[in-house]
Design a protein around this motif. Structure first.
Motif, short mmCIF file in Angstrom:
data_model
loop_
_atom_site.label_atom_id
_atom_site.label_comp_id
_atom_site.label_asym_id
_atom_site.label_seq_id
_atom_site.Cartn_x
_atom_site.Cartn_y
_atom_site.Cartn_z
N VAL A 88 -4.87 5.56 7.42
CA VAL A 88 -4.19 4.46 8.12
C VAL A 88 -2.76 4.85 8.48
N CYS A 89 -2.11 5.59 7.58
CA CYS A 89 -0.71 5.96 7.80
C CYS A 89 -0.62 7.40 8.34
N THR A 90 -0.17 7.53 9.55
CA THR A 90 0.02 8.83 10.20
C THR A 90 1.36 8.79 10.94
N ASP B 165 -0.96 11.22 -3.13
CA ASP B 165 -1.31 10.16 -4.08
C ASP B 165 -1.43 8.79 -3.41
N CYS B 166 -0.95 8.69 -2.17
CA CYS B 166 -0.99 7.40 -1.48
C CYS B 166 -2.36 7.19 -0.86
N LYS B 167 -2.92 6.00 -1.10
CA LYS B 167 -4.29 5.72 -0.63
C LYS B 167 -4.41 5.75 0.89
N VAL B 168 -3.34 5.50 1.59
CA VAL B 168 -3.45 5.41 3.05
C VAL B 168 -2.89 6.64 3.76
N PHE B 169 -2.50 7.65 2.97
CA PHE B 169 -1.94 8.87 3.55
C PHE B 169 -2.96 9.55 4.48
N GLY B 170 -2.55 9.79 5.70
CA GLY B 170 -3.38 10.56 6.63
C GLY B 170 -4.56 9.81 7.19
N ALA C 74 8.68 13.36 3.37
CA ALA C 74 7.68 14.13 2.63
C ALA C 74 6.28 13.90 3.20
N CYS C 75 5.94 12.64 3.53
CA CYS C 75 4.59 12.36 4.02
C CYS C 75 4.37 13.00 5.39
N ALA C 76 5.37 12.90 6.26
CA ALA C 76 5.23 13.49 7.60
C ALA C 76 5.10 15.01 7.49
N ILE D 42 3.21 3.65 8.19
CA ILE D 42 3.25 2.41 7.41
C ILE D 42 4.52 2.37 6.56
N GLY D 43 4.98 3.54 6.16
CA GLY D 43 6.21 3.63 5.37
C GLY D 43 7.18 4.60 6.00
N SER D 44 8.40 4.60 5.48
CA SER D 44 9.46 5.40 6.09
C SER D 44 9.24 6.90 5.93
N ALA E 117 0.82 -1.22 0.00
CA ALA E 117 0.00 0.00 0.00
C ALA E 117 0.85 1.27 0.00
N CYS E 118 2.14 1.12 0.23
CA CYS E 118 3.00 2.28 0.46
C CYS E 118 3.62 2.79 -0.85
N GLU E 119 3.58 4.09 -1.03
CA GLU E 119 4.10 4.72 -2.25
C GLU E 119 5.44 5.41 -2.00
N CYS E 120 6.10 5.08 -0.88
CA CYS E 120 7.35 5.77 -0.55
C CYS E 120 8.36 5.73 -1.71
N GLY E 121 8.47 4.56 -2.35
CA GLY E 121 9.44 4.44 -3.44
C GLY E 121 9.20 5.47 -4.52
N ALA E 122 7.93 5.63 -4.94
CA ALA E 122 7.61 6.59 -6.00
C ALA E 122 7.79 8.03 -5.49
N ILE E 123 7.47 8.26 -4.22
CA ILE E 123 7.62 9.61 -3.66
C ILE E 123 9.10 9.99 -3.60
N LEU E 124 9.94 9.04 -3.22
CA LEU E 124 11.38 9.33 -3.11
C LEU E 124 12.02 9.56 -4.48
S1 SF4 Z 1 4.72 6.63 4.28
FE1 SF4 Z 1 2.55 6.24 4.52
S2 SF4 Z 1 1.51 7.89 3.43
FE2 SF4 Z 1 3.64 7.88 2.76
S3 SF4 Z 1 3.64 6.63 0.93
FE3 SF4 Z 1 4.16 5.24 2.61
S4 SF4 Z 1 2.18 4.41 3.30
FE4 SF4 Z 1 1.73 6.19 2.01
#
Ligand code: SF4
Length: 397
Positions: free
Chosen positions: A344-346, A337-342, A361-363, A351-353, A322-329
């Motif tokens: 499930v993932c906070t 763009d991540c389905k779980v941003f904000g 970036a997500c934090a 959920i990701g680094s 579920a994590c888009e960290c690779g694409a974000i980095l």
């Molecule tokens: S860290 Fe969390 S919000 Fe960011 S891409 Fe990974 S799962 Fe999604």
């Protein structure tokens, strides 16, 4: 506070924004990557994208040391920490990064492993001195900024004859990562990341100087402006990049002259060269294997190399699906763009680094509510009210 307050002046920021708007040509776009998590944090915290004209886009890069550490490396650290009698020391953020099966060093600690948070490599050496009956491993991560203190710790341990101290070295190098981004398929072939220029690292450059960026500014024809981490630093760097692009220049310029020179810190570089050597390859989260992009401990200091001492191998592990960290980095996607941003993932339940460190970036987006759409290919939807299509049970750690 000197060198802080004057770089956060709102009136000056608005003046710079007007200058950028006047110089940015309406007929073109300016896609600028801020390599460092420190810049990402400043951009989100001070709302700098709101000040920029619509055709100046800021794209997050991979310069957050916690974010780029692949799961396999954290798995190895957890394995080490679970060894009876061993003490594993590391920085606070590193302890919270999810590894395989949702385990983190913090969770391993809760289950009995002796994992200790330290503020510096010197703290880890002190723990080894205070506990001569325990093996103490410093889980060292970070870019060129944190590498010299790790070198000092190893030299210090050797000088003291400290046999119960070693370092699990995961230090990575900035210039190789920037070159890798410019060589990547996303940039060169399919163009999902249009990159016109870079806001160059601040703290890293205080150590390595501005000279290492000259090669790829010339080779790849992309301007680089090294900038400090205060909001006016970033705004001024954007203005300098816009001006270079308008004039068709691709040079390395230094906005952060109060701390960075072309040559960098000669003493720190000599220390690093004394203790470390290049690895042939190292896996980065998001970038994959990047040649000559990390350091290992030299043979001369082998007794302090935890990888050699404990026979640590490496196993690549994919990110959570579920994590888009690779694409974000890689700059391909934005946190929203991540389905779980904000949802499930906070920051309390990463959920990701990219949701762990304040430089991630997500934090940064979550903390400062920066969900604005960015009109670059593959970017931009605001966060969903619920994690569409991803059951919470599947992503819960
Ligand atoms: S860290 Fe969390 S919000 Fe960011 S891409 Fe990974 S799962 Fe999604």
């Amino acid at each position: 506070m000197r060198f802080v307050d004057e770089f956060r002046d709102g009136a000056l920021a608005r003046g710079l924004a007007q200058a950028i708007a006047a110089e940015a040509r309406p007929g073109r776009t300016y896609n600028l990557m801020e390599f460092c998590g420190g810049h990402t944090h400043a951009i989100s915290r001070y709302g700098l994208t709101d000040l920029l004209p619509a055709n100046v886009h800021m794209i997050h890069g991979p310069g957050c040391p916690v974010c780029v550490l692949p799961i396999g490396r954290i798995d190895s650290a957890i394995e080490l920490a679970r060894r009876p009698g061993l003490v594993l020391c590391t920085y606070a953020d590193t302890m919270r990064v999810p590894a395989s099966q949702g385990i983190s060093l913090l969770k391993a600690k809760a289950r009995g492993a002796d994992v200790r948070m330290v503020y510096s490599s010197a703290d880890a050496v002190k723990i080894a001195v205070d506990h001569p009956d325990r093996d103490v491993v410093f889980f060292a991560i970070g870019f060129e900024t944190t590498t010299p203190p790790t070198a000092v710790a190893i030299r210090h341990a050797e000088a003291m004859g400290l046999a119960n101290f070693s370092v699990f070295c995961n230090h990575v190098l900035t210039p190789s990562a920037i070159a890798n981004i410019l060589e990547s398929r996303d940039v060169r072939e399919i163009g999902t990341v249009p990159l016109d220029g870079f806001v160059g690292p601040a703290h890293v450059s205080t150590v390595i100087g501005s000279q290492p960026y000259e090669y790829f500014a010339e080779e790849y024809r992309r301007p680089v402006v090294i900038a400090g981490f205060e909001p006016l630093d970033v705004m001024q760097a954007v203005r300098m990049l816009v001006r270079q692009l308008n004039e068709g220049r691709a040079e390395v310029e230094n906005e952060f002259t109060r701390a960075v020179t072309r040559e960098g810190n000669a003493k720190a570089k000599a220390l690093v060269a004394e203790v470390f050597e290049l690895r042939k390859s190292f896996e980065w989260r998001g970038l994959g294997e990047v040649p000559y992009s990390a350091l290992r401990i030299k043979e001369r200091y082998r007794p302090y190399d935890a990888e050699a001492r404990y026979g640590i191998g490496y196993r690549s592990v994919p990110d959570h699906r579920a994590c888009e960290c690779g694409a974000i980095l890689r700059g391909v996607k934005s946190p929203a763009d991540c389905k779980v941003f904000g949802t499930v993932c906070t920051p309390d339940n990463p959920i990701g680094s990219c949701m762990v460190s304040s430089e991630g970036a997500c934090a940064a987006h979550y903390t400062y509510g920066r969900f604005r759409s960015v009109p670059v290919v593959g970017r931009g939807a605001p966060p969903k009210a619920a994690p569409a299509g991803v059951p919470a049970a599947e992503v819960a750690p």
